[in-house]
Write a protein that holds these residues in place. Sequence first.
Motif, short mmCIF file in Angstrom:
data_model
loop_
_atom_site.label_atom_id
_atom_site.label_comp_id
_atom_site.label_asym_id
_atom_site.label_seq_id
_atom_site.Cartn_x
_atom_site.Cartn_y
_atom_site.Cartn_z
N GLU A 59 0.82 -1.21 0.00
CA GLU A 59 0.00 0.00 0.00
C GLU A 59 0.85 1.26 0.00
O GLU A 59 0.32 2.36 -0.15
CB GLU A 59 -0.94 0.01 1.22
CG GLU A 59 -2.17 -0.86 1.00
CD GLU A 59 -3.30 -0.56 1.97
OE1 GLU A 59 -3.29 0.48 2.63
OE2 GLU A 59 -4.21 -1.39 2.06
N ILE A 60 2.16 1.12 0.26
CA ILE A 60 3.02 2.29 0.18
C ILE A 60 4.16 2.01 -0.78
O ILE A 60 4.43 0.88 -1.12
CB ILE A 60 3.61 2.71 1.56
CG1 ILE A 60 4.13 1.47 2.31
CG2 ILE A 60 2.58 3.44 2.38
CD1 ILE A 60 4.82 1.78 3.62
N HIS A 73 -7.97 5.53 -1.26
CA HIS A 73 -6.75 5.40 -2.07
C HIS A 73 -6.98 5.85 -3.50
O HIS A 73 -6.20 6.63 -4.05
CB HIS A 73 -6.28 3.93 -2.09
CG HIS A 73 -5.44 3.56 -0.90
ND1 HIS A 73 -4.27 4.21 -0.58
CD2 HIS A 73 -5.58 2.58 0.03
CE1 HIS A 73 -3.73 3.67 0.51
NE2 HIS A 73 -4.52 2.67 0.90
N THR A 128 -2.91 11.31 -0.87
CA THR A 128 -3.72 10.33 -0.13
C THR A 128 -4.09 10.84 1.26
O THR A 128 -3.23 11.35 1.98
CB THR A 128 -2.94 9.00 0.01
OG1 THR A 128 -2.54 8.58 -1.29
CG2 THR A 128 -3.81 7.91 0.64
N TRP A 150 -4.27 9.97 4.37
CA TRP A 150 -3.85 8.93 5.31
C TRP A 150 -4.55 8.98 6.67
O TRP A 150 -4.87 7.92 7.24
CB TRP A 150 -2.33 8.93 5.48
CG TRP A 150 -1.62 8.32 4.30
CD1 TRP A 150 -0.91 8.99 3.35
CD2 TRP A 150 -1.56 6.93 3.94
NE1 TRP A 150 -0.42 8.10 2.41
CE2 TRP A 150 -0.80 6.84 2.76
CE3 TRP A 150 -2.07 5.77 4.50
CZ2 TRP A 150 -0.54 5.63 2.12
CZ3 TRP A 150 -1.82 4.55 3.86
CH2 TRP A 150 -1.06 4.50 2.68
N ALA A 159 -0.73 3.16 7.82
CA ALA A 159 -1.49 4.42 7.82
C ALA A 159 -1.03 5.33 8.96
O ALA A 159 -0.91 6.54 8.79
CB ALA A 159 -2.98 4.13 7.91
N MET A 184 2.24 6.89 8.07
CA MET A 184 2.08 7.96 7.09
C MET A 184 1.46 9.21 7.72
O MET A 184 1.62 10.32 7.22
CB MET A 184 1.19 7.50 5.92
CG MET A 184 1.75 6.31 5.14
SD MET A 184 3.40 6.57 4.46
CE MET A 184 3.02 7.56 3.01
N THR A 185 0.75 9.02 8.84
CA THR A 185 0.09 10.15 9.50
C THR A 185 0.97 10.75 10.59
O THR A 185 1.18 11.96 10.63
CB THR A 185 -1.24 9.67 10.14
OG1 THR A 185 -1.98 8.95 9.14
CG2 THR A 185 -2.08 10.84 10.59
#
Lengths: 124, 420
Positions: A123-124, B309, B318, B320, B346, B349-350
């Motif tokens: 997903e990344i 997504h 995105t 996130w 997630a 990424m946040t």
Amino acid sequence: MKFLLIMHNNPAVWESLTEAERNAVMTGHGGFIKTIQESGEMIVTQALADPSNSAVVRVRDGLPVVTDGPYLEAKEFLGGYYLVDVASRERALELAAMIPDAAVDGLGIEVRPVMFSAGMEMEI
Amino acid sequence: MTEPDRVGRRIEDLTREIAPRVLAALVRRYGHFDECEDAVQEALLAAAVQWPEQGVPDNPYGWLSTVATRRMVDQIRGEAARRRREQVDFARRPADEQVAPPVDPRCDGERPDRDDTLTLLFLCCHPALTAASQVALTLRAVGGLTTEQIASAFLVPDATMGPRISRAKQRIKAAGATFDPPDRAEWADRIRVVLHVLYLIFNEGYTTSSGPVLQRADLAAEAIRLTRAVHRQLPEDGEVAGLLALMLLTDARRPARTTADGALVPLAEQDRGRWHRPAIVEGVGLVEAAMSRGAVGPYQLQAAIAAVHVEAARAQDTDWPQIAVLYQILERVSPNPMVTLNRAIAVAMTDGPAAGLELLRALGEDRRMAEHYRLAAVRAHLLEMAGDTSAARDAYELAARRTASLPEQRYLAARAARLP
């Protein structure tokens, strides 16, 4: 998922068995084959000839060089295999335990996953 | 496409639409799912041979129904004959006992367009079967695929798939399954199994990036077709809509998820222009409508995540934080270490990679996950994000060794090699 159930053979162990024990192992395979055929898990099985019948081919400078005998000299060698398609690793282990050789002192069945061409992207 | 190909394609589409209805009608009349299913398969084979030569009959349903019924009657007669040889009282039987008129739902006073897909799915996804058998039987009885097609889709010989299907049918018989829909108490569990089987079929097709690509990609299309049919019958069910949306939104990415030579492309690096727009529009619409109706389940949540997504024009756009929240809800609704693993991404990424790695540490204590290559793969990505390239490389290499997937191994090994 597919697994190769590998039967490693050891002539010293095999020769130490009584004839009745050897027969039990050999006929046991018939029952095992029937079980996994009926369950739809069997893909293929092969027993291999003694490695003294092997030849190893190497290509050097573009020319094949053939030597008689096995790839590796060892006490144990690949004696045969079952390729099965099963629901889980647990089931593959369960099947391996049903192979008669698994119960012979000094022998064991190696259970190895077969690689497949499916895969998820990250997903990344 | 040549003309014969077009005709062949049309016949296949037609028979696969009709076959489940013929089967359902036969099973309702005769019981004996096993024999009925064989009779329908034989009728389909006859159609595959005769229709391309003689043309598609005016009433293809009636044709298949008549041929299948005749086969069924032959079978009953064959059994009856065997019984007669064994029994001496046959003379007392009425002469016409073994003769049955062709099955036609119209004669039974039912709607001719009655859609039995769901009823058949309940039967094929019977809880007495293993997942692999449920999948195989569903593809054959509901999808109308032949044993050979299913075997080739799952890369096993016919000799493996044939017994698997036979045994599944025997199990259904032994379990005393009937053609009645499950009662209210069982309904939720049974529909969950059906959706899971459809999900497995989809995944089998979607995740494949090499091998006999076309046939396996067809499995994804087949899963979408069947889920669509269930959605038509249960339009109010949010999880059915959610699963259909999840499939559409995932499948929409397929053109971009691999390179021409079969290498995996991570989501962040996919060419978003190649995503399939109509599927995205439909999927987003489905999941939005479903979630606005209430009771949110795991498929809707996964579809919602997929929607976030695909709605980002670029990877860096995105949302996130929203994905992190959705994963948190999903984790609560259906706790599962794989969900936690995705949530860690997630969260990283946040809130930064350290927060994600912290979640992974807890996961490493879960016996189910500790040895899983996917944990090592995610850890590798987060370590790379954190700038710890040497630890990241080790984790990529560990993940590459542990996976049994060739394309994933290739991807992970390449990521490792890219690091200094």
